[in-house]
Write a protein that holds these residues in place. Sequence first.
Motif, PDB file in Angstrom:
ATOM      1  N   ARG A 141     -32.040 -10.208   2.038  1.00 47.64           N
ATOM      2  CA  ARG A 141     -32.508 -10.746   0.758  1.00 47.64           C
ATOM      3  C   ARG A 141     -33.121 -12.104   1.093  1.00 47.64           C
ATOM      4  O   ARG A 141     -32.452 -12.978   1.646  1.00 47.64           O
ATOM      5  CB  ARG A 141     -31.348 -10.882  -0.225  1.00 47.64           C
ATOM      6  N   TYR A 142     -34.375 -12.299   0.706  1.00 54.53           N
ATOM      7  CA  TYR A 142     -35.145 -13.457   1.188  1.00 54.53           C
ATOM      8  C   TYR A 142     -35.784 -14.211   0.034  1.00 54.53           C
ATOM      9  O   TYR A 142     -36.323 -13.597  -0.900  1.00 54.53           O
ATOM     10  CB  TYR A 142     -36.243 -12.968   2.136  1.00 54.53           C
ATOM     11  N   THR A 143     -35.700 -15.524   0.075  1.00 51.47           N
ATOM     12  CA  THR A 143     -36.457 -16.377  -0.832  1.00 51.47           C
ATOM     13  C   THR A 143     -37.332 -17.297   0.001  1.00 51.47           C
ATOM     14  O   THR A 143     -36.956 -17.714   1.108  1.00 51.47           O
ATOM     15  CB  THR A 143     -35.539 -17.206  -1.741  1.00 51.47           C
ATOM     16  N   ALA A 144     -38.507 -17.631  -0.544  1.00 48.67           N
ATOM     17  CA  ALA A 144     -39.528 -18.300   0.251  1.00 48.67           C
ATOM     18  C   ALA A 144     -39.460 -19.818   0.220  1.00 48.67           C
ATOM     19  O   ALA A 144     -39.920 -20.476   1.161  1.00 48.67           O
ATOM     20  CB  ALA A 144     -40.916 -17.840  -0.204  1.00 48.67           C
ATOM     21  N   ALA A 145     -38.959 -20.408  -0.868  1.00 50.06           N
ATOM     22  CA  ALA A 145     -39.036 -21.852  -0.995  1.00 50.06           C
ATOM     23  C   ALA A 145     -37.674 -22.426  -1.412  1.00 50.06           C
ATOM     24  O   ALA A 145     -37.324 -22.358  -2.602  1.00 50.06           O
ATOM     25  CB  ALA A 145     -40.105 -22.240  -2.019  1.00 50.06           C
ATOM     26  N   PRO A 146     -36.923 -23.000  -0.457  1.00 48.98           N
ATOM     27  CA  PRO A 146     -37.212 -23.013   0.971  1.00 48.98           C
ATOM     28  C   PRO A 146     -36.890 -21.652   1.590  1.00 48.98           C
ATOM     29  O   PRO A 146     -36.140 -20.868   0.989  1.00 48.98           O
ATOM     30  CB  PRO A 146     -36.267 -24.095   1.505  1.00 48.98           C
ATOM     31  N   PRO A 147     -37.450 -21.352   2.777  1.00 49.15           N
ATOM     32  CA  PRO A 147     -37.178 -20.052   3.399  1.00 49.15           C
ATOM     33  C   PRO A 147     -35.687 -19.857   3.663  1.00 49.15           C
ATOM     34  O   PRO A 147     -35.051 -20.694   4.311  1.00 49.15           O
ATOM     35  CB  PRO A 147     -37.963 -20.129   4.719  1.00 49.15           C
ATOM     36  N   ALA A 148     -35.133 -18.785   3.120  1.00 48.43           N
ATOM     37  CA  ALA A 148     -33.705 -18.516   3.295  1.00 48.43           C
ATOM     38  C   ALA A 148     -33.477 -17.011   3.231  1.00 48.43           C
ATOM     39  O   ALA A 148     -34.057 -16.317   2.393  1.00 48.43           O
ATOM     40  CB  ALA A 148     -32.883 -19.220   2.219  1.00 48.43           C
ATOM     41  N   ALA A 149     -32.635 -16.511   4.120  1.00 45.03           N
ATOM     42  CA  ALA A 149     -32.348 -15.072   4.169  1.00 45.03           C
ATOM     43  C   ALA A 149     -30.849 -14.863   4.340  1.00 45.03           C
ATOM     44  O   ALA A 149     -30.175 -15.644   5.012  1.00 45.03           O
ATOM     45  CB  ALA A 149     -33.102 -14.417   5.320  1.00 45.03           C
ATOM     46  N   ARG A 150     -30.356 -13.808   3.700  1.00 46.26           N
ATOM     47  CA  ARG A 150     -28.982 -13.396   3.973  1.00 46.26           C
ATOM     48  C   ARG A 150     -28.951 -11.888   4.121  1.00 46.26           C
ATOM     49  O   ARG A 150     -29.701 -11.162   3.477  1.00 46.26           O
ATOM     50  CB  ARG A 150     -28.017 -13.868   2.889  1.00 46.26           C
TER      51      ARG A 150
END
Length: 300
Positions: A141-150
Amino acid sequence: MTARASAPGKIVLSGEYAVLFGAPAVCMAVDRRAVASVRDTGRDCEVHAAGFAGADRFRIVDAVCPQGRPEADIDLDTSAFSKDGTKFGIGSSAALTVALTAALADSADVLEPSLAAHTRLQGRAGSGVDVAAAVHGGLIRYTAAPPAARHLAWPEGLAFRVVWTGVTAGTGARLARLFGTAPQSSRKVLIDHGSAMADRWSEGDAGKILGAYPPYIEALRRFGVDHDLGIFDAGHDALTEAAMADGLIYKPAGAGGGDIGVLFGLADDALDAFIERHAKLVHRIVPCALDPDGVRLETP
């Protein structure tokens, strides 16, 4: 010194386009890997390429090495990402960028420099989800701002097939068109449905995931029409409708307008029967599995 690294391709499962506006995307790494090898030579850089146009080989090196090319022989291989010279559209440039960055750094901790390099390579404001998948591997699961993934667990009982349309799509042109178009109300709808899809994936219930896709697909379709993106072109629309009629889910994976789509169901037999029944709509199945590994250093 010789260093070698590999990184996986990707398939965006939900949140395409919406991730550019703050919504989470769900993306899986697939077991088709780009490989980069670097051998120090003390002389001018030589680059050898397999699986993509030779003219691109120095563009990738220059993007990864903005301060100057290394004195090395570099081998770049993305042959697993194409057939007969045509790319499938599963993130070869991001995977190769990550692999080369890792080989040059002799480290797998390369998310930040890989994102910067891929931005230089593409010359556009993408989300970075393909780079994150190549670095982290697995289902994220990824969000772009700021780049973060779990990482997420693959839902029990959820089956999938990757379908190639036979048409190469250009993501850059679609993003330019999107950012050159006034925002439409469908953008907010897509953001909301993208967030809901990510929540269903995070919960991990296959039935609930499939149940959430029809309204998400409709939101993606409306968004594409409103912004003239052609997301469901190149046969995606026909496959989407046929799958829904059969109680399955099909959607374009990523920018759309060609490249690949993904077919979902709760049984492999049902997916295979659909593919056989709709052979005229299915250009090619691309055998892929979830790759739990992200970028990794390989033994030269």
